[in-house]
Write an enzyme that holds these catalytic residues in place. Structure first.
Site, PDB file in Angstrom:
ATOM      1  N   SER A  88       5.530  -6.204  -0.470  1.00 55.79           N
ATOM      2  CA  SER A  88       6.046  -5.120  -1.177  1.00 55.79           C
ATOM      3  C   SER A  88       6.532  -5.795  -2.606  1.00 55.79           C
ATOM      4  O   SER A  88       5.967  -6.392  -3.358  1.00 55.79           O
ATOM      5  CB  SER A  88       6.854  -4.303  -0.438  1.00 55.79           C
ATOM      6  OG  SER A  88       7.206  -2.878  -1.148  1.00 55.79           O
ATOM      7  N   HIS A 200       5.342   3.327  -0.615  1.00 56.59           N
ATOM      8  CA  HIS A 200       3.843   3.314   0.082  1.00 56.59           C
ATOM      9  C   HIS A 200       3.208   4.234   0.578  1.00 56.59           C
ATOM     10  O   HIS A 200       2.433   4.278   1.523  1.00 56.59           O
ATOM     11  CB  HIS A 200       3.920   1.885   0.621  1.00 56.59           C
ATOM     12  CG  HIS A 200       4.351   0.714   0.257  1.00 56.59           C
ATOM     13  ND1 HIS A 200       3.647   0.079  -0.890  1.00 56.59           N
ATOM     14  CD2 HIS A 200       5.657   0.052   0.452  1.00 56.59           C
ATOM     15  CE1 HIS A 200       4.349  -1.074  -1.094  1.00 56.59           C
ATOM     16  NE2 HIS A 200       5.494  -0.993  -0.486  1.00 56.59           N
TER      17      HIS A 200
END
Length: 307
Positions: A88, A200
């Site tokens: 991430s 996400h």
């Protein structure tokens, strides 16, 4: 040869970075980063409070600062990566480690990313509140089926993180996540994550235009070593691919199991930061990985290089 893996937002805790400050090169890097930020992050890392530290606008900056400081330690020790990846927000540090982003550009981008995602998490431009839940004990294909069944118009649910076999995170609207939990009777365990929103996932779409604009103007050089973007899990050295992947990652899936496999095929991994999370996930995926947060790791690396 080593593969560098940089942890993400979920690894923050009060006291993070303490071991790094005992190394002058890491302490200098943390001080340098503090001076670049609109507000220094080191005091919050050291003393909290936890509720402020784990908030998106602070957590992403905190983990990036520790990642960059740990990278400085490895560089001082004479190590260079053969391949890099980051989980991430950790992907920004990976890009710096590969020579794509300067230190200043990395810090600037992480501050921008954290601010935009925090705004989206507060519901700015978003009609429904979101969250994330870890689904344990099921293959990703089964979790995809559950997410599709739980989703409804205006209430998305998607697989956000493929962390390791049997460790999948779903992100989306809270009502959809509640439905998924009722449907997933075959899961070993479902754990709500302490995050501000559905990262996400499509619920981050409001942050994408400004984030894409920030990435578009950031100077990106050709990487010295391959980078494995989250959204593909495939190594690349193409700056255009890396730029597009960095934008797509905001709403796209983190294919971490595939990423770890790609790194392990080149070199054993080292988790570069103040975390042992990625080392644990790598082991679950059958990959080699040590954590720099383990005091024994540097000694072990030195022995292996000497051998």
């Amino acid at each position: 040869m080593l593969g560098y893996l940089f942890p993400g937002q979920g690894t923050v805790r009060v006291g993070m970075g303490a071991w790094l400050r005992r190394r002058p090169v890491a302490r200098d890097r943390l001080d340098e980063i503090d001076a670049m930020l609109s507000r220094p992050i080191s005091p919050l890392c050291a003393r909290g409070p936890l509720d402020r530290l784990v908030s998106t606008e602070h957590a992403q900056v905190a983990v990036t600062a520790c990642n960059l400081a740990a990278l400085a330690v490895l560089t001082e020790e004479g190590y260079e990566p053969a391949i890099v990846a980051g989980h991430s927000v950790g992907e920004l540090t990976a890009l710096h480690a590969a020579g794509v982003l300067t230190l200043a550009a990395t810090v600037r981008l992480v501050e921008t990313r954290s601010r935009l995602m925090a705004a989206a998490g507060r519901g700015e431009g978003q009609a429904v509140r979101g969250g994330m839940r870890a689904v344990m004990g099921l293959p990703v294909e089964r979790v995809e089926e559950l997410a599709e069944a739980a989703a409804a118009p205006g209430e998305p649910a998607v697989v956000a993180l493929e962390n390791a076999p049997g460790h999948v995170v779903v992100s989306g609207a809270l009502p959809a996540l509640d439905r998924l939990e009722r449907l997933a009777a075959d899961a070993t365990k479902i754990v709500p994550l302490k995050v501000g929103d559905a990262y996400h996932s499509p619920l981050m779409a409001a942050a994408v235009p400004a984030w894409a604009a920030a990435v578009a103007v950031a100077e990106m050089r050709e990487p010295r070593v391959p980078v494995v973007p989250n959204v593909s899990g495939e190594p690349t050295t193409d700056p255009g691919t890396l730029r597009r992947a960095l934008v797509a990652q905001l709403t796209g899936r983190v294919r971490w199991t595939r990423t770890v496999g790609a790194v392990d095929a080149v070199a054993p991994g080292v988790e570069v930061g103040d975390s042992k999370v990625l080392a644990g996930l790598s082991r679950r995926a059958g990959a080699r990985c040590l954590s720099l947060a383990d005091p024994a790791t540097l000694r072990r690396l030195a022995r292996e290089v000497a051998a």
